[in-house]
Design a protein around this motif. Structure first.
Motif, short mmCIF file in Angstrom:
data_model
loop_
_atom_site.label_atom_id
_atom_site.label_comp_id
_atom_site.label_asym_id
_atom_site.label_seq_id
_atom_site.Cartn_x
_atom_site.Cartn_y
_atom_site.Cartn_z
N SER A 1 0.83 -1.20 0.00
CA SER A 1 0.00 0.00 0.00
C SER A 1 0.87 1.25 0.00
CB SER A 1 -0.90 0.00 1.23
OG SER A 1 -0.12 0.21 2.41
N GLU A 2 0.22 2.37 -0.26
CA GLU A 2 0.93 3.65 -0.22
C GLU A 2 1.53 3.89 1.16
OE1 GLU A 2 0.00 8.44 -0.80
OE2 GLU A 2 -1.53 6.95 -1.26
N GLY A 3 0.76 3.55 2.19
CA GLY A 3 1.26 3.74 3.55
C GLY A 3 2.47 2.88 3.85
N ALA A 4 2.46 1.63 3.38
CA ALA A 4 3.59 0.73 3.64
C ALA A 4 4.85 1.23 2.96
CB ALA A 4 3.24 -0.68 3.17
N ILE A 5 4.72 1.72 1.74
CA ILE A 5 5.90 2.21 1.02
C ILE A 5 6.43 3.48 1.68
CG2 ILE A 5 6.64 3.26 -1.15
CD1 ILE A 5 4.89 1.17 -2.57
N ASN A 6 5.54 4.39 2.05
CA ASN A 6 6.00 5.59 2.75
C ASN A 6 6.66 5.24 4.07
OD1 ASN A 6 5.37 7.71 0.95
ND2 ASN A 6 3.21 7.62 1.53
N ALA A 7 6.07 4.33 4.81
CA ALA A 7 6.61 3.97 6.12
C ALA A 7 7.99 3.34 6.01
CB ALA A 7 5.65 3.02 6.84
N ALA A 8 8.29 2.69 4.89
CA ALA A 8 9.62 2.12 4.72
C ALA A 8 10.69 3.20 4.67
CB ALA A 8 9.66 1.28 3.44
N GLY A 9 10.34 4.36 4.13
CA GLY A 9 11.27 5.49 4.16
C GLY A 9 12.48 5.35 3.26
N LEU A 10 12.41 4.47 2.26
CA LEU A 10 13.55 4.33 1.35
C LEU A 10 13.59 5.50 0.38
CD1 LEU A 10 13.29 0.50 0.72
CD2 LEU A 10 15.24 1.68 1.77
N PRO A 11 14.77 5.95 0.00
CA PRO A 11 14.87 7.12 -0.88
C PRO A 11 14.47 6.78 -2.31
CG PRO A 11 17.04 6.17 -0.52
CD PRO A 11 16.09 5.41 0.37
N HIS A 12 13.92 7.75 -2.99
CA HIS A 12 13.50 7.55 -4.37
C HIS A 12 13.25 8.91 -5.02
CE1 HIS A 12 9.42 8.55 -3.06
NE2 HIS A 12 9.49 7.60 -2.13
N SER A 13 13.05 8.89 -6.32
CA SER A 13 12.70 10.12 -7.03
C SER A 13 11.30 10.56 -6.60
CB SER A 13 12.72 9.89 -8.54
OG SER A 13 11.67 9.00 -8.90
N PRO A 14 10.97 11.84 -6.76
CA PRO A 14 9.63 12.29 -6.35
C PRO A 14 8.51 11.74 -7.22
CG PRO A 14 11.16 14.14 -6.54
CD PRO A 14 11.82 12.96 -7.18
N ASP A 15 8.80 11.43 -8.47
CA ASP A 15 7.74 11.11 -9.42
C ASP A 15 7.45 9.62 -9.45
OD1 ASP A 15 7.49 13.80 -10.22
OD2 ASP A 15 9.21 13.59 -11.55
N TYR A 16 6.16 9.29 -9.40
CA TYR A 16 5.70 7.91 -9.37
C TYR A 16 5.37 7.45 -10.78
CZ TYR A 16 2.82 3.87 -8.14
OH TYR A 16 2.31 2.61 -8.04
N SER A 17 5.84 6.27 -11.15
CA SER A 17 5.55 5.69 -12.47
C SER A 17 4.43 4.68 -12.32
CB SER A 17 6.80 5.03 -13.04
OG SER A 17 6.53 4.48 -14.31
N SER A 18 3.30 4.96 -12.92
CA SER A 18 2.14 4.09 -12.77
C SER A 18 2.11 3.03 -13.85
CB SER A 18 0.86 4.92 -12.81
OG SER A 18 0.77 5.59 -14.06
N GLY A 19 1.06 2.22 -13.83
CA GLY A 19 0.86 1.22 -14.89
C GLY A 19 1.40 -0.14 -14.51
N VAL A 20 1.12 -1.12 -15.38
CA VAL A 20 1.51 -2.50 -15.08
C VAL A 20 3.00 -2.71 -15.23
CG1 VAL A 20 -0.73 -3.44 -15.74
CG2 VAL A 20 1.09 -3.29 -17.45
N ALA A 21 3.70 -1.81 -15.93
CA ALA A 21 5.12 -2.03 -16.20
C ALA A 21 5.97 -1.89 -14.96
CB ALA A 21 5.60 -1.06 -17.27
N VAL A 22 5.69 -0.88 -14.14
CA VAL A 22 6.57 -0.57 -13.01
C VAL A 22 5.78 -0.43 -11.72
CG1 VAL A 22 8.25 1.06 -12.09
CG2 VAL A 22 8.26 0.54 -14.53
N GLY A 23 4.95 0.59 -11.65
CA GLY A 23 4.19 0.82 -10.44
C GLY A 23 5.06 1.18 -9.26
N GLY A 24 6.02 2.07 -9.48
CA GLY A 24 6.91 2.44 -8.38
C GLY A 24 7.70 3.68 -8.73
N TYR A 25 8.76 3.90 -7.98
CA TYR A 25 9.59 5.09 -8.12
C TYR A 25 10.95 4.72 -8.73
CZ TYR A 25 6.27 7.23 -4.85
OH TYR A 25 5.14 7.70 -4.26
N SER A 26 11.61 5.70 -9.30
CA SER A 26 12.96 5.46 -9.81
C SER A 26 13.94 5.26 -8.66
CB SER A 26 13.41 6.65 -10.67
OG SER A 26 14.78 6.54 -10.99
N GLY A 27 14.79 4.27 -8.81
CA GLY A 27 15.81 3.98 -7.79
C GLY A 27 17.20 4.35 -8.24
#
Length: 422
Positions: A198-224
């Motif tokens: 969930s969004e809450g679980a990812i935020n709570a992890a606190g791992l660094p990432h780019s600000p922009d979220y990539s949606s869709g079935v291909a990625v569904g996450g942030y740039s690392g």
């Protein structure tokens, strides 16, 4: 990759017309789904003057010694300012995630009651305040030098992975790390986590990432995308994929169902190779149409995947191999040894010792050609990457897979030459 059990149930994934490469897009948040992730979020820390990691010190930009250690960047003002921002962002995201998880984890009766009575108004107000503070800091981040930001993200990634492993355990820490960067249904179902994070679980992890979220079935996450202390680009999302697939290999299903009519059951194509290097070669095949000048266009496709992706793939496979050889080793230990002691600077030599795509002599030692380059098993790499490319997109069926594998081999040789000259 061979799976441990043949009795696990097949799973179904959405129809894939996907890329294995994360692209920044929009600012939308991950979709909140049913999740088993329980991430312990820490309160935002006060600005620190004493740093805990081993990646800071004198000599920014200095060439790292071959015998150990990495170039230090701690006296670089731009890096130190970026590090302050990244640590503040991590702390605020953890605080945001804690509040979000409190709301996400309510039972249906509590949610219905709060909807009627407005019982969640205080939490929603807190969430909006935290998002505004994060947005302000992300704008600060965007104005900082990109290289300093990427170095700082790497430092915070190393810190947070140790903290997550301590609070969540090795398995869950590896999974939430991967889901921070790759959390789409395709990735989650292929990896045996069908509900995603969930969004809450990812935020709570606190791992660094780019600000922009990539949606869709291909990625569904942030740039690392990050940088090691000596400035080498590496996509830690690719590293996290390898760690998750290795640490949690028993969870990965043997089969999945293609959403055809009727559904078609096939072996699960998502394995340690295809979520890393083979998948990126497949992505390059998918992006290289048949036609004239295929070799030149294949070189372009390999380059477009990004050096950070190839380094992330190789690093991830090296770390996965270390964990396979010593399953009791912690993520903190394996990451600390590899990156903290500068061992990643010999990534290609290490990769050659265990890669399925390097040819070997009768004693199992990697073969080299007359120029001293490792001999790539192009036939095997092409076969496996071409198969995966056609799962990514059936339109890849006529694409020049051989030329793309040749192009990757040229890139691999160039990296070996560059390493020798440094």
């Amino acid at each position: 990759m061979s799976f441990v059990s043949s009795t696990r149930k097949p799973v179904s994934i959405p129809s894939p017309e996907i890329s294995s490469k994360s692209k920044a897009a929009g600012g939308e948040a991950p979709v909140t789904a049913k999740t088993g992730n329980q991430v312990k979020a820490e309160k935002a820390p006060a600005p620190q003057t004493v740093f805990r990691d081993g990646f800071e010190g004198a000599g920014a930009g200095a060439k790292a010694a071959k015998a150990g250690g990495v170039a230090q960047v701690g006296n670089d003002p731009a890096y130190r300012e970026a590090l302050k921002t990244q640590r503040e962002l991590s702390g605020l995201r953890q605080e945001l995630g804690r509040v979000q998880l409190e709301l996400e984890n309510r039972n249906p009766l509590e949610k219905a009651r709060d909807a009627i009575t407005g019982g969640d108004n205080d939490e929603e107000k807190k969430i909006n305040e935290l998002k505004a503070r994060i947005s302000t800091l992300e704008n600060v981040e965007r104005a900082q030098p990109a290289e300093a930001v990427e170095r700082a993200r790497f430092t915070v990634f190393m810190d947070r992975m140790g903290e997550l492993e301590k609070t969540m355990g090795k398995s869950a820490a590896a999974t939430i790390a991967r889901q921070t960067y790759y959390n789409s249904p395709v990735w989650n179902v292929g990896g045996g986590t069908p509900f995603g994070a969930s969004e809450g679980a990812i935020n709570a992890a606190g791992l660094p990432h780019s600000p922009d979220y990539s949606s869709g079935v291909a990625v569904g996450g942030y740039s690392g995308r990050m940088r090691t202390p000596d400035g080498q680009e590496v996509d830690m999302g690719h590293v996290a994929c390898a760690l998750d697939w290795q640490v949690n290999e028993k969870r990965v299903p043997d089969n999945y169902l293609l959403p055809t009519l009727p559904p078609t059951r096939i072996p699960n194509p998502f394995n340690l190779q295809t979520v890393t290097l083979t998948g990126d070669v497949a992505s390059a095949i998918k992006n290289t149409a048949r036609g004239d000048n295929a070799a030149a266009r294949a070189d372009t496709a390999i380059g477009n995947e990004g050096k950070e992706d190839w380094y992330g793939d190789i690093d991830g496979l090296n770390l996965a191999n270390r964990l396979a050889q010593n399953p009791n080793q912690s993520l903190t230990q394996v990451l600390g040894d590899y990156y903290g002691k500068g061992q990643y600077q010999n990534r290609i030599d290490e990769y050659a010792t265990h890669s399925r795509y390097i040819q070997r002599d009768d004693r199992g030692q990697p073969l080299r050609d007359a120029q001293g380059h490792y001999v790539v098993d192009k036939k095997k790499l092409e076969s496996e990457a071409y198969t995966f490319a056609n799962i990514l997109s059936p339109k890849s069926i006529n694409n020049p897979s051989g030329e793309v594998v040749d192009a990757w081999s040229r890139w691999f040789n160039q990296e070996q030459d560059a390493a020798r000259n440094n």
